[in-house]
Each structure stands twice: as C-alpha cells, then as structure tokens.
Design an enzyme around this catalytic site. Structure first.
Site, PDB file in Angstrom:
ATOM      1  N   VAL A   1      -3.208  18.908 -41.759  1.00 20.88           N
ATOM      2  CA  VAL A   1      -3.251  20.367 -41.762  1.00 20.88           C
ATOM      3  C   VAL A   1      -3.015  20.923 -43.167  1.00 20.88           C
ATOM      4  CG1 VAL A   1      -2.028  22.410 -40.904  1.00 20.88           C
ATOM      5  CG2 VAL A   1      -2.633  20.584 -39.329  1.00 20.88           C
TER       6      VAL A   1
ATOM      7  N   LYS B   1       1.118   9.520 -52.776  1.00 21.78           N
ATOM      8  CA  LYS B   1       0.093  10.391 -52.194  1.00 21.78           C
ATOM      9  C   LYS B   1      -0.353  11.438 -53.225  1.00 21.78           C
ATOM     10  CE  LYS B   1      -0.517  12.349 -47.639  1.00 21.78           C
ATOM     11  NZ  LYS B   1       0.193  12.947 -46.523  1.00 21.78           N
TER      12      LYS B   1
ATOM     13  N   ARG C   1      -9.790  20.987 -35.726  1.00 22.99           N
ATOM     14  CA  ARG C   1      -9.933  19.700 -35.046  1.00 22.99           C
ATOM     15  C   ARG C   1     -10.199  18.636 -36.085  1.00 22.99           C
ATOM     16  NH1 ARG C   1     -15.040  21.558 -31.949  1.00 22.99           N
ATOM     17  NH2 ARG C   1     -15.097  22.641 -33.939  1.00 22.99           N
ATOM     18  N   GLU C   2      -9.614  17.471 -35.934  1.00 20.99           N
ATOM     19  CA  GLU C   2      -9.930  16.373 -36.832  1.00 20.99           C
ATOM     20  C   GLU C   2     -11.408  16.056 -36.678  1.00 20.99           C
ATOM     21  OE1 GLU C   2      -7.363  12.977 -36.580  1.00 20.99           O
ATOM     22  OE2 GLU C   2      -5.579  14.227 -36.511  1.00 20.99           O
TER      23      GLU C   2
ATOM     24  N   GLY D   1     -14.229  11.421 -19.149  1.00 20.51           N
ATOM     25  CA  GLY D   1     -14.126  10.164 -19.882  1.00 20.51           C
ATOM     26  C   GLY D   1     -12.785   9.497 -19.665  1.00 20.51           C
TER      27      GLY D   1
ATOM     28  N   GLY E   1      -6.557  11.812 -26.273  1.00 20.61           N
ATOM     29  CA  GLY E   1      -5.566  11.094 -27.074  1.00 20.61           C
ATOM     30  C   GLY E   1      -5.365  11.866 -28.359  1.00 20.61           C
TER      31      GLY E   1
ATOM     32  N   CYS F   1      -2.272  15.205 -31.392  1.00 24.06           N
ATOM     33  CA  CYS F   1      -1.908  16.575 -30.981  1.00 24.06           C
ATOM     34  C   CYS F   1      -1.713  16.745 -29.474  1.00 24.06           C
ATOM     35  CB  CYS F   1      -2.967  17.548 -31.477  1.00 24.06           C
ATOM     36  SG  CYS F   1      -3.153  17.482 -33.259  1.00 24.06           S
TER      37      CYS F   1
HETATM   38  C1  UGA Z   1      -6.942  19.441 -31.019  1.00 21.89           C
HETATM   39  C2  UGA Z   1      -7.484  20.866 -30.783  1.00 21.89           C
HETATM   40  O1  UGA Z   1      -8.827  20.808 -30.336  1.00 21.89           O
HETATM   41  C3  UGA Z   1      -7.402  21.700 -32.056  1.00 21.89           C
HETATM   42  O2  UGA Z   1      -7.827  23.016 -31.799  1.00 21.89           O
HETATM   43  C4  UGA Z   1      -5.958  21.692 -32.553  1.00 21.89           C
HETATM   44  O3  UGA Z   1      -5.832  22.407 -33.776  1.00 21.89           O
HETATM   45  C5  UGA Z   1      -5.501  20.267 -32.772  1.00 21.89           C
HETATM   46  O4  UGA Z   1      -5.618  19.531 -31.533  1.00 21.89           O
HETATM   47  C6  UGA Z   1      -4.074  20.298 -33.220  1.00 21.89           C
HETATM   48  O5  UGA Z   1      -3.211  20.722 -32.460  1.00 21.89           O
HETATM   49  O6  UGA Z   1      -3.803  20.002 -34.407  1.00 21.89           O
HETATM   50  P1  UGA Z   1      -7.938  17.199 -32.130  1.00 21.89           P
HETATM   51  O7  UGA Z   1      -6.719  16.534 -31.582  1.00 21.89           O
HETATM   52  O8  UGA Z   1      -8.308  16.966 -33.552  1.00 21.89           O
HETATM   53  O9  UGA Z   1      -7.811  18.809 -31.969  1.00 21.89           O
HETATM   54  O10 UGA Z   1      -9.197  16.730 -31.265  1.00 21.89           O
HETATM   55  P2  UGA Z   1     -10.061  17.283 -30.051  1.00 21.89           P
HETATM   56  O11 UGA Z   1     -11.452  17.409 -30.505  1.00 21.89           O
HETATM   57  O12 UGA Z   1      -9.445  18.464 -29.436  1.00 21.89           O
HETATM   58  O13 UGA Z   1      -9.981  16.055 -29.027  1.00 21.89           O
HETATM   59  C7  UGA Z   1      -8.737  15.650 -28.446  1.00 21.89           C
HETATM   60  C8  UGA Z   1      -8.945  14.547 -27.432  1.00 21.89           C
HETATM   61  O14 UGA Z   1      -9.609  15.042 -26.279  1.00 21.89           O
HETATM   62  C9  UGA Z   1      -9.789  13.378 -27.918  1.00 21.89           C
HETATM   63  O15 UGA Z   1      -9.166  12.175 -27.518  1.00 21.89           O
HETATM   64  C10 UGA Z   1     -11.121  13.545 -27.216  1.00 21.89           C
HETATM   65  O16 UGA Z   1     -11.739  12.309 -26.974  1.00 21.89           O
HETATM   66  C11 UGA Z   1     -10.679  14.194 -25.913  1.00 21.89           C
HETATM   67  N1  UGA Z   1     -11.736  15.027 -25.274  1.00 21.89           N
HETATM   68  C12 UGA Z   1     -12.170  16.168 -25.872  1.00 21.89           C
HETATM   69  C13 UGA Z   1     -12.238  14.667 -24.028  1.00 21.89           C
HETATM   70  O17 UGA Z   1     -11.849  13.627 -23.440  1.00 21.89           O
HETATM   71  N2  UGA Z   1     -13.171  15.467 -23.431  1.00 21.89           N
HETATM   72  C14 UGA Z   1     -13.616  16.608 -24.008  1.00 21.89           C
HETATM   73  O18 UGA Z   1     -14.470  17.293 -23.399  1.00 21.89           O
HETATM   74  C15 UGA Z   1     -13.115  16.969 -25.254  1.00 21.89           C
END
Ligand code: UGA
Length: 435
Positions: A11, A35, A157-158, A256, A260, A263
């Site tokens: 972040v 770093k 999102r990452e 799925g 994970g 976050c």
């Molecule tokens: C998440 C949030 O989407 C961000 O908005 C937030 O800022 C961030 O956490 C945080 O708190 O820092 P992130 O963890 O990077 O972002 O990834 P996501 O794209 O949200 O995916 C999270 C998990 O959900 C992954 O394991 C992904 O495989 C899973 N996922 C996502 C699903 O299983 N199905 C979906 O439809 C979407």
C-alpha cells in the site's frame, strides 16, 4: 503537496508512487535499510504490473524519495500517511503495535516550528483506531504542536494496484477536523474520482465493511455452486444471470476455491472480532468464513474420490499465487491445497507465471515438490492436473497436449478456467466447480 508515507509495503509504495505520478512531492520512509537501498537503486521488491517503471520515472523527476529517517519524513511532509502492516493475532484481532509505534515516532519528531501536520491512517485498521492515534500523538508530541488525524482507507487490489490507485472507484476521507480535510481534498484533486467525506469512525468502518461484503459475494456464489453441483445446474450461467441485475453485478461472483491473500482472510476475522467486542456479533461473516474454508476441503475430496490415494501419485499443480497477476503467496489457497496433497504422500510438479520464487522463499511447501517454468513440463507422466490459481494464461493451454503428456488425463479445475465442452472434446476427464 508535500507528502510523506511511512511504510513501503504494497500500500505504501504504490500509493506513494502514484501520488508522485500525479505531481506531489513524496518522501517514502521505511525502517528496513536494505529495502530503501533497493528502491533507491530503482528496483521494486514486489511484482506489481507497471510499478517499477513509475518508481524509476518519478525518482528521476525528483518527485519521489526514499529514506530510513522518520525525522526527515516528518520534516518533508505536511501530510504524513501511515501505511505499516496490521497483522492478525491468534484470536483474530488486529495487532496495532506498528501503528502505535509509528504514531509515537511521528509525535517525537513534531515541533511547533514545523507548523500544522496531517496524520493519515492508510493501513486497514479497526474502527476507533484514529482516536487512539490522536491520543498517542498528543501524549508524545511536545506542547504547542498542531495536527489533525484522518482515516483514508485504501481499496487497491494486488495485481492491478497502479490502475486502482490512479483511477479509483471512490476516495474515502474521514476526519473530524476541517483543516485536515482541506489538505486531503487538495491531495486528491488531480484524481478523477468521487470523494466521500465522512467522520473518522465511518471511514475506518467502510474499509472492513467493503472487504467483508466482497468476501460475502465470493462465499455466496461458492455456496450456490455447491447447490448447482447437487442439482445439475451450471454456476457460470447462474452467476451471469444474477449478475445482469445491476443491483447485484457480475464481479466477485467467480466460484472457485475461495478467497485467500493477505487481506480478506485477515480482514473478515478482524471484522468478526470487532463486531463481537462492540457487543454486536456478526454471525453472517462466520458463515462466510466457514463456506470459504470448506470449499478447499470439498475440492480435495473430489480429487481424492478419483485418485483414491495420493501416495505415489504425480500431480501437476498450476498456480501458487493467491490470485492472478501477483507473486504473492500469503494465505494462498493453492499453497494450502499443495500442503494437503504433499502431506498425503503425493508428488507435485508446480508452476506459476510469477510466484515460484516467492513460494520457495515462503518455505511452507515441504515434501516431494519440484518447480517448473514450463507449463507443459509439469504434465509429463502426471496422474492429475490441478488448477488452483486463476491466471488467464492457464485458460489458453493446448488441451490436446494435456491428453498427450499425462499418464491419466484427469483435470481438476479449481477456478473454472477451462470450458467443459472443450475439455470433453479433448477427451479429458474434467472436474470443476459448480458445473
Ligand atoms: C482485496 C480487495 O479487493 C481490495 O479492494 C482491498 O483494497 C484489498 O483486498 C485490501 O484490503 O488491501 P486483493 O486481496 O488484492 O484485494 O485481491 P482480490 O482481487 O480482492 O482477491 C481476493 C481473493 O478472492 C483472491 O484469492 C481471489 O482468488 C478470490 N476471488 C476473487 C474469488 O475467489 N472469486 C472472485 O470472484 C473474486
């Protein structure tokens, strides 16, 4: 504006870089000298599309600096962001000791001569943390220092962090101090995004409530997927059908292996803990968590049902990262799945477009596992292919090659990447989620 970011993790580094990119003068502070040296050399310690180029460009333009000195940061920045980790504790609560330490350090560097400073919390924190930050700074700062405290949660999102930061859906700024709010509005002026101004508690709560709602969508569709399996319906069609309703939306309805990452698992636990400590237990979120963790076991059972025993079975594992477009393996469902299969005696040939090195460094995978950069190589003589991460590249695979190379063409698709019709045409035995 002159901005300081304390903590150059995901972040901190990405937001600092994007603030510089839109024209602010940014000082990033990190207490890890290695770093800082890496960043000064123009290298980025994480894989995040587009980030390294932006760091290089903004360092060259003189808008982005890195230092280990909090004192320098506090001197340079009229607005000081705290972006340090808030890891989970064993009981699910959030460890706020890094935030507390940084608040004290900032306080000790403040002087009345520096003038008014805005202290912004960007880390994900429980509601009411802002109050604590304010009290701590007040207690440790010299008399006569003027400052305001703000909560400005981050929603990146990452894997698409740069884009999320430069083009956010919304910016949330929470403070009870109008002077601080004016500084924040100026910072976000160059961004084309709606700004929501709230009190500090609401801003903090928005972050946990948003992440929990997204996790809820994922668990909801996974529960529906299980009903689809039991009834002969297709979860992809169901997700499409319900997602066409604008009030629901199609995103975050991909069935799925569950969520994970660093976050969602942590934040959902934290929100459950926060709600309990406020005397408002959030049972719904407990169910969200349960569905999520059961999803992995259900999938493992499907594999077990076909293979019967894992011992002496060769498994091609596609995916190690917790999701696509990242090398991050923290709380990765793929890693958990691999651990379970290795534990039952399987041998694994794993591949991932970006996360092989991080998975090795992570050190959680012990047993008979080898890593391969070539997707096809993992398949030679395999008894099963398990797809565990939703990398788009996996969907583009030549299915006839799978059939040719595997000992038994058994494919377990934990992310519904392949089309069941294509798999059937290629004579694969294909098992996915909710279809
Ligand atoms: C998440 C949030 O989407 C961000 O908005 C937030 O800022 C961030 O956490 C945080 O708190 O820092 P992130 O963890 O990077 O972002 O990834 P996501 O794209 O949200 O995916 C999270 C998990 O959900 C992954 O394991 C992904 O495989 C899973 N996922 C996502 C699903 O299983 N199905 C979906 O439809 C979407």
């Amino acid at each position: 504006m002159k901005i300081t970011i304390i903590g150059t993790g995901y972040v901190g580094l990405t937001s600092g870089t994007c603030f510089a990119e839109v024209g602010h003068e940014v000082t990033c502070v990190d207490n890890n000298p290695e770093k800082v040296a890496t960043l000064l050399a123009g290298q980025v310690p994480i894989y995040e599309p587009g980030l390294e180029e932006l760091v290089k460009q903004n360092v060259a333009a003189g808008r982005l600096k890195f230092t280990t000195s909090t004192e320098e940061g506090v001197k340079n920045g009229e607005v000081i962001f705290i972006a340090v980790p808030t890891p989970p504790q064993p009981d699910g609560s959030v460890d706020l000791s890094f935030i507390e330490k940084v608040a004290r350090e900032i306080a000790q560097c403040l002087t009345p001569e520096l003038g008014y400073r805005v202290i912004v919390d960007k880390s994900t924190v429980p509601v009411k943390t802002g109050d604590k930050v304010e009290q701590t700074v007040r207690r440790y700062a010299p008399a006569g220092v003027e400052f305001g405290v703000v909560s400005n949660p981050e929603f990146l999102r990452e894997g698409c962090a740069v884009d999320d930061l430069l083009h956010p859906d919304r910016v949330v700024i929470g403070s009870n101090d109008d002077r601080a709010l004016a500084f924040m509005q100026k910072i976000y002026e160059p961004f084309v995004a709606p700004v929501l101004v709230t009190d500090i508690n609401s801003a903090e709560l928005i972050k946990h409530a948003a992440n929990s709602f997204l996790a809820l969508k994922i668990s909801y569709i996974n529960a529906v997927a299980n009903i689809c399996e039991a009834s002969g319906a297709d979860v992809e069609k169901v997700a499409e059908g319900i997602g066409m309703d604008k009030r629901i939306g199609r995103s975050f309805l991909n069935a799925g292996l569950g969520y994970g990452g660093s976050c969602f698992p942590k934040d959902i636990k934290a929100f459950i803990h926060i709600s309990e400590s406020l005397g408002q237990p959030f049972g719904l979120l407990k169910e969200v968590e349960k569905i999520n963790y059961d999803q992995l076991d259900r999938f493992l059972n499907k594999i077990r049902e076909k293979l019967w025993v894992f011992r002496e079975k060769k498994i091609a594992l596609w995916g190690l990262a917790f999701k696509q477009n990242t090398d991050d393996v923290r709380e990765s469902v793929a890693i958990k799945l691999a651990q379970k299969m290795l534990g039952e005696g399987a041998s694994i040939r794993a591949t991932d477009p970006e996360a092989i090195e991080t998975a090795k460094k992570f050190g959680e995978l012990k047993g008979d596992i080898t890593y391969h950069t070539d997707l096809y190589e993992t398949l030679d003589g395999a008894d099963a292919l398990v797809i565990a991460t939703e990398w788009p590249a996996f969907a583009k695979i030549d299915l006839t090659e799978i059939k040719k190379r595997m000992r038994t063409p058994l494919v377990f698709d934990g992310r519904n990447l392949l089309d069941p019709k294509d798999a059937k045409a290629a004579e694969l035995e294909y098992i996915s989620i909710g279809r």
